[in-house]
Design an enzyme around this catalytic site. Structure first.
Site, PDB file in Angstrom:
ATOM      1  N   TRP A 101      34.680  42.728  32.869  1.00 49.84           N
ATOM      2  CA  TRP A 101      33.738  41.915  33.796  1.00 49.84           C
ATOM      3  C   TRP A 101      32.587  41.461  32.689  1.00 49.84           C
ATOM      4  CZ3 TRP A 101      35.550  39.761  37.497  1.00 49.84           C
ATOM      5  CH2 TRP A 101      36.644  40.327  38.160  1.00 49.84           C
ATOM      6  N   ASP A 171      25.332  45.005  35.622  1.00 45.58           N
ATOM      7  CA  ASP A 171      26.292  44.702  36.814  1.00 45.58           C
ATOM      8  C   ASP A 171      26.647  46.172  37.387  1.00 45.58           C
ATOM      9  OD1 ASP A 171      28.479  44.629  38.194  1.00 45.58           O
ATOM     10  OD2 ASP A 171      29.583  43.105  36.759  1.00 45.58           O
ATOM     11  N   LYS A 195      33.075  46.508  46.395  1.00 44.76           N
ATOM     12  CA  LYS A 195      33.712  47.928  45.833  1.00 44.76           C
ATOM     13  C   LYS A 195      33.282  49.083  46.481  1.00 44.76           C
ATOM     14  CE  LYS A 195      35.514  44.830  42.988  1.00 44.76           C
ATOM     15  NZ  LYS A 195      34.694  44.447  41.718  1.00 44.76           N
TER      16      LYS A 195
HETATM   17  C1  LIG Z   1      34.713  43.382  40.983  1.00 44.73           C
HETATM   18  C2  LIG Z   1      33.859  42.971  40.091  1.00 44.73           C
HETATM   19  C3  LIG Z   1      33.076  41.831  39.543  1.00 44.73           C
HETATM   20  C4  LIG Z   1      33.828  40.369  40.206  1.00 44.73           C
HETATM   21  O1  LIG Z   1      33.284  40.420  41.468  1.00 44.73           O
HETATM   22  P1  LIG Z   1      33.242  39.216  42.249  1.00 44.73           P
HETATM   23  O2  LIG Z   1      32.554  39.592  43.459  1.00 44.73           O
HETATM   24  O3  LIG Z   1      34.837  38.895  42.379  1.00 44.73           O
HETATM   25  O4  LIG Z   1      32.833  38.130  41.670  1.00 44.73           O
HETATM   26  C5  LIG Z   1      32.182  41.872  38.578  1.00 44.73           C
HETATM   27  N1  LIG Z   1      31.922  43.103  37.981  1.00 44.73           N
HETATM   28  C6  LIG Z   1      32.517  44.272  38.448  1.00 44.73           C
HETATM   29  C7  LIG Z   1      31.919  45.476  37.820  1.00 44.73           C
HETATM   30  C8  LIG Z   1      33.278  44.323  39.158  1.00 44.73           C
HETATM   31  O5  LIG Z   1      34.047  45.437  39.510  1.00 44.73           O
END
Ligand SMILES: *Cc1c(COP(=O)(O)O)cnc(C)c1O
Length: 360
Positions: A101, A171, A195
């Protein structure tokens, strides 16, 4: 009722109380004769839902007054572009590469300027967090970017990097609301909610107000300007009403269960149960350096692909679902987010203990 223990990395387990409440309100939300899925985002009813969700979120997290809380769409992946479009004034940004990511965010930022990878743990399949005490941060860097919990690899920053005074952008998609967070340490801290918080299709971003300006990269579409979203209080266009409503319920659930301190204590207890078992197991082993282990995502392997596959299949039969690891790590991964009860991890460890006895 046929509910399983769902160890999915995302979309993932939600609190049963929240799902039940949503079920009860599905046909008739609080006497208005319609579902939240059917109401105008401009209605008084929905205005109350989004305002209350924001107020509860602010209280839960302790978001400072000078930060906006935005409810955005496009997933965390759209933030990979939206962040540089709004922040990369010098066209320089420094990225710490701790997994897929972070890497995707870095690659996206390269479209807009000189995005530099200033540290990486790719040499060991992202199984650790690099030393971030003295990074080669560029003088002109507009920000330093991290992915704070690496969903796929199971690592988590337990200490934020030394950014030498530069803005930190993080993030936190997969550890959002799993523990207390000091928003003031970030320029932007954001996460996709699917998540650890709610259903898919919503990103919550806390952005320091001085970063929300009209001074964005040339060609930035209206929808991609933080200012557009902030001025319209996340209602510039139709938002993901359902996800905002569900997240609001999760915030109330978190508050009723003692807030983020209590959630952190529960998460530590759950993770310790699984990690302690892994550390003494003769069949299974964790894949991550101990001091960098995530409380949310726990990858582990037997070292034998066929045995891993057998484990995943038999676990599924026993009501323990979605334990297959990401293809880049192999083996297994148990995601033990906020809504995974302690009993779920107990059931997993019990199953692993039995499997070990039979297969060692
Ligand atoms: C799942 C995830 C993403 C991507 O998320 P989307 O909503 O599918 O774009 C980005 N960063 C992390 C840390 C993730 O776990």
């Amino acid at each position: 009722m046929g509910r399983v223990y769902n160890f999915s990395a995302g979309p993932a387990v939600l609190p049963e109380e929240v799902l039940r409440e949503a079920q009860e309100e599905m046909m008739d939300y609080r006497g208005c004769g319609m579902s939240v899925n059917e109401m105008s985002h401009r209605s008084k009813m929905f205005d109350d839902i989004i305002n209350e969700a924001e107020a509860d979120f602010r209280e839960l997290v302790g978001v400072p007054e000078n930060y906006k809380v935005l409810f955005l769409q496009g997933g965390a992946s759209l933030q990979f572009a939206q962040i540089p479009m709004n922040l990369m004034k010098n066209r320089v940004a420094d990225y710490i590469i701790t997994g897929q990511w972070a890497k995707k965010a870095w690659q996206e930022a390269k479209i807009f300027g000189d995005a530099r990878a200033i540290a990486s743990s790719e040499d060991k399949t992202f199984s650790y967090i690099p030393d971030c005490s003295d990074l080669p941060i560029d003088e002109d860097a507009d920000y330093v970017y991290i992915c704070e919990n690496n969903t796929i690899y199971g690592t988590e920053y337990h200490k934020l990097p030394n950014t030498k005074g530069k803005l930190l952008v993080a993030d936190v998609s997969s550890n959002f609301l799993s523990r207390p967070i000091d928003v003031e340490k970030y320029g932007i801290v954001y996460g996709g909610v699917q998540k650890n918080v709610g259903p898919a299709g919503l990103v919550i971003s806390c952005i320091r107000e001085d970063l929300i300006t009209d001074d964005v990269l040339e060609g930035t579409p209206t929808m991609m300007k933080f200012k557009t979203q902030a001025d319209a209080k996340s209602l510039y266009n139709t938002p993901n009403c359902w996800a905002i409503y569900m997240c609001g319920k999760v915030f109330k659930w978190l508050k009723a269960n003692g807030g983020l301190e209590a959630m952190n204590a529960k998460n530590e207890k759950k993770a310790a149960l699984l990690y302690d078992y892994l550390d003494q197991s003769k069949l299974f082993s964790g894949t991550v350096r101990k001091e960098d282990r995530s409380l949310m995502n726990v990858p582990f392997v037997t070292g034998n692909k066929d045995l891993d596959a057998k484990f995943v299949a038999q676990a599924k039969e026993a009501g323990l679902e979605n334990l297959k690891g990401h293809r880049t790590v192999g083996g297994m991964r148990a995601s033990i987010y906020n809504a995974m009860p302690y009993e779920g991890v107990e059931a997993l460890v019990k199953f692993m203990t039995e499997f070990e006895k039979e297969n060692l």
